[in-house]
Design a protein around this motif. Structure first.
Motif, short mmCIF file in Angstrom:
data_model
loop_
_atom_site.label_atom_id
_atom_site.label_comp_id
_atom_site.label_asym_id
_atom_site.label_seq_id
_atom_site.Cartn_x
_atom_site.Cartn_y
_atom_site.Cartn_z
N PHE A 5 48.82 51.00 35.67
CA PHE A 5 48.90 49.56 35.94
C PHE A 5 47.48 48.99 36.00
CE2 PHE A 5 52.51 51.64 38.00
CZ PHE A 5 53.59 50.94 37.47
N PRO A 6 46.85 48.77 34.86
CA PRO A 6 45.47 48.27 34.85
C PRO A 6 45.31 46.94 35.57
CG PRO A 6 46.14 49.03 32.67
CD PRO A 6 47.37 49.01 33.51
N GLY A 7 46.37 46.13 35.57
CA GLY A 7 46.28 44.82 36.22
C GLY A 7 46.41 44.89 37.72
N ALA A 8 46.63 46.08 38.27
CA ALA A 8 46.84 46.21 39.71
C ALA A 8 45.54 46.50 40.46
CB ALA A 8 47.84 47.32 40.00
N LYS A 9 44.40 46.29 39.82
CA LYS A 9 43.12 46.55 40.46
C LYS A 9 42.96 45.69 41.70
CE LYS A 9 38.14 46.77 39.56
NZ LYS A 9 37.06 46.53 38.57
N THR A 10 42.44 46.28 42.76
CA THR A 10 42.27 45.57 44.03
C THR A 10 41.33 44.38 43.84
OG1 THR A 10 42.60 47.59 45.31
CG2 THR A 10 41.48 45.77 46.42
N PRO A 11 41.79 43.17 44.19
CA PRO A 11 40.95 41.98 44.02
C PRO A 11 39.70 42.03 44.92
CG PRO A 11 43.24 41.39 44.42
CD PRO A 11 43.11 42.85 44.72
N GLU A 12 38.71 41.29 44.53
CA GLU A 12 37.49 41.18 45.32
C GLU A 12 37.83 40.60 46.70
OE1 GLU A 12 33.48 41.84 45.89
OE2 GLU A 12 34.63 42.23 44.04
N GLY A 13 37.32 41.24 47.73
CA GLY A 13 37.59 40.78 49.09
C GLY A 13 38.82 41.39 49.72
#
Length: 277
Positions: free
Chosen positions: A182-190
């Motif tokens: 799931f490449p789009g599941a990267k933890t967002p900044e912050g």
């Protein structure tokens, strides 16, 4: 003749609607069989709460006041700056072993004060907390207010185990398998990756980061794991401070009913003794 014709038209229209719905149902089922829905990252990598055993568990469970006081200390020193406890009064702390003098001191020294109006000037200011006051609410205008913890162990599936798992479940980076699938599941900044949180990413930084963030007066070693267990136990109490009394009352009622049933059966045998059926 006309009414019969109208009834026939209604019947045909009704059959047409049923037929269309049947076709839609068949199409949906066929589509699900051919292309089953793909699991989301949350469904694949979300963890169930860890096991947590507390002395308050079960029908015969009792609160451990020493642990509750340790948990309150963790809340006071680590959690209170962000999370409210607005359904609990300072004087309620006497239920977990604090003296009246200790409660007064805790209330007076609490960093957040109570709003108060000056009747002469007509302006608002602040006053020290009293034992009868509830813990002040924490506000973050414009940025969103973190959830109140008063009923947290009732509001989340798993209760205290969820709180304990969340506090000890932070990971420095996401699993490689998660990012690969799931490449789009990267933890967002912050945000911070925590597999025990519903969507895997939580805005709250790890609150318990090192040993001895607090100092326990009873000599217990304040590890991250121990602090998480203690504050979880404390939040069980805040959510239901009368639980122990309720359990005791329930057991007394059950015992009374068992004795009353035995006495009633004995009376039945005595009254009908010698009577032929």
């Amino acid at each position: 003749m006309l009414p019969l014709f109208m009834r026939s038209i209604k019947f045909i229209v009704g059959l047409g609607f049923v037929f269309v719905l049947f076709l839609a149902l068949i199409g949906t089922i066929t589509g699900l069989i051919k292309e089953p829905p793909q699991a989301t990252a949350e469904e694949e990598f979300h963890h169930h709460p860890k096991e947590l055993a507390l002395k308050s568990d079960g029908l015969l469970g009792k609160f451990d006041n020493q642990q509750l006081q340790r948990g309150f200390l963790v809340y006071e020193k680590v959690c209170a700056s962000c999370h409210s406890l607005s359904l609990v009064s300072f004087r309620d702390l006497r239920q977990i072993g604090y003296s009246e003098a200790e409660v007064k001191k805790i209330a007076k020294d609490w960093p957040m004060k109570q709003p108060a109006q000056d009747p002469k000037a007509g302006t608002w200011g602040e006053r020290d907390n009293l034992p009868s006051d509830r813990f002040p609410k924490v506000y973050y205008p414009g940025t969103g207010t973190p959830p109140d913890l008063s009923l947290m162990t009732k509001a989340r599936h798993g209760g205290p185990a969820y709180v304990y798992s969340l506090l000890t479940g932070y990971e420095e980076k996401q699993p490689a398998e998660l990012l690969a699938r799931f490449p789009g599941a990267k933890t967002p900044e912050g945000s911070h990756f925590n597999p025990y949180f519903a969507n895997l990413n939580i805005a709250m930084p790890p609150p318990l980061t090192s040993e001895n963030q607090v100092t326990y007066s009873d000599g217990t070693r304040a590890t991250v794991d121990q602090m998480a267990k203690d504050v979880s136990a404390f939040l069980v109490w805040t959510a239901e401070p009368t639980m122990q009394t309720r359990h005791q009352a329930g057991l007394a009622v059950v015992l009374f009913l068992l004795i009353a049933t035995g006495l009633a059966y004995g009376a039945y045998l005595t009254v009908w003794r010698g009577v032929k059926h």
